[in-house]
Write a protein that holds these residues in place. Structure first.
Motif, PDB file in Angstrom:
ATOM      1  N   ASP A  66       0.645  -1.229   0.083  1.00  0.00           N
ATOM      2  CA  ASP A  66       0.202  -0.083   0.164  1.00  0.00           C
ATOM      3  C   ASP A  66       0.894   1.263  -0.132  1.00  0.00           C
ATOM      4  OD1 ASP A  66      -2.010  -1.609  -0.059  1.00  0.00           O
ATOM      5  OD2 ASP A  66      -2.827  -1.367   2.169  1.00  0.00           O
ATOM      6  N   VAL A  67       2.141   1.170   0.322  1.00  0.00           N
ATOM      7  CA  VAL A  67       2.926   2.302   0.336  1.00  0.00           C
ATOM      8  C   VAL A  67       3.126   2.936  -1.018  1.00  0.00           C
ATOM      9  CG1 VAL A  67       5.196   1.244   0.240  1.00  0.00           C
ATOM     10  CG2 VAL A  67       5.085   3.421   1.407  1.00  0.00           C
ATOM     11  N   ARG A  70       0.200   5.285  -1.587  1.00  0.00           N
ATOM     12  CA  ARG A  70       0.036   6.455  -0.798  1.00  0.00           C
ATOM     13  C   ARG A  70       1.201   7.364  -1.304  1.00  0.00           C
ATOM     14  NH1 ARG A  70      -0.107   2.674   3.304  1.00  0.00           N
ATOM     15  NH2 ARG A  70       1.968   2.720   3.996  1.00  0.00           N
ATOM     16  N   LEU A  71       2.262   6.727  -1.743  1.00  0.00           N
ATOM     17  CA  LEU A  71       3.255   7.999  -2.048  1.00  0.00           C
ATOM     18  C   LEU A  71       3.414   8.303  -3.605  1.00  0.00           C
ATOM     19  CD1 LEU A  71       6.334   6.359   0.162  1.00  0.00           C
ATOM     20  CD2 LEU A  71       4.839   8.100   0.684  1.00  0.00           C
ATOM     21  N   THR A  76      -0.238  12.813  -5.651  1.00  0.00           N
ATOM     22  CA  THR A  76       0.698  12.855  -4.657  1.00  0.00           C
ATOM     23  C   THR A  76       1.717  13.424  -4.956  1.00  0.00           C
ATOM     24  OG1 THR A  76       1.887  10.647  -5.194  1.00  0.00           O
ATOM     25  CG2 THR A  76      -0.241  10.627  -3.706  1.00  0.00           C
ATOM     26  N   TRP A  81       4.675  13.462   2.151  1.00  0.00           N
ATOM     27  CA  TRP A  81       5.213  12.227   2.591  1.00  0.00           C
ATOM     28  C   TRP A  81       5.373  12.401   4.202  1.00  0.00           C
ATOM     29  CZ3 TRP A  81       9.416  10.491  -1.369  1.00  0.00           C
ATOM     30  CH2 TRP A  81       8.971  10.297  -2.440  1.00  0.00           C
TER      31      TRP A  81
END
Length: 164
Positions: A66-67, A70-71, A76, A81
């Motif tokens: 999942d990182v 997210r990043l 993004t 971060w």
């Protein structure tokens, strides 16, 4: 995966990995003036989007943690971060694994319809697995060009600050 698609995947990914291998680590997190993302973000974004287009929009489970979403998802930025991103070496390893995984899992069915049509951020709609993969190669090339531009710009800026 049909021969021409596999060859195209290999060609595009080889170009990307060559640039990644020659990217100075000290440049990976710098954001050139006027931009919102770094070289590391662009490499991670290539990886994440390829995974999304190869698996998730086809209704299959992705293989990245999942990182990466997210990043590195669209919208993004490293400025937001709150966790340590993967290293360039980790991103490279995932890119290598991803290429092989896609070739194995998409040996056929490129003309299969997606569970539902997918419209990307710029409004282009795809309805087949093959269409998504073809676009992902183009997308990778766009970000590879951005990375090359960043490297040139950062080298120029570094050279200018070294002058007496």
């Amino acid at each position: 995966m049909e021969t021409y698609m596999e060859a195209h995947l290999d060609t595009v990914r080889k170009l990307t990995l060559t640039v990644l291998d020659h990217t100075p680590e000290e440049f990976s997190d710098r954001i050139p003036e006027g931009y919102r993302n770094s070289i590391r973000w662009n490499f991670g974004h290539i990886l994440y989007v390829q995974e999304k287009l190869a698996y998730e929009v086809a209704g299959q489970q992705g293989h990245l943690t999942d990182v990466y979403a997210r990043l590195f998802a669209a919208g993004t930025s490293p400025a937001d971060w709150n966790e340590t991103p993967p290293t360039l070496a980790e991103i490279k390893e995932q890119m290598l694994l991803q290429s092989e995984r896609i070739k194995q899992s998409h040996q056929s069915g490129l003309e299969n319809l997606l569970p539902q049509a997918f419209t990307n951020k710029v409004g282009i709609t795809f309805d087949t697995v093959g269409g998504c993969l073809l676009f992902s190669f183009f997308h990778e090339g766009l970000h590879l060009d951005t990375i090359r531009h960043y490297i040139r710009q950062l080298k120029r800026a570094e050279k200018n600050t070294d002058r007496p």
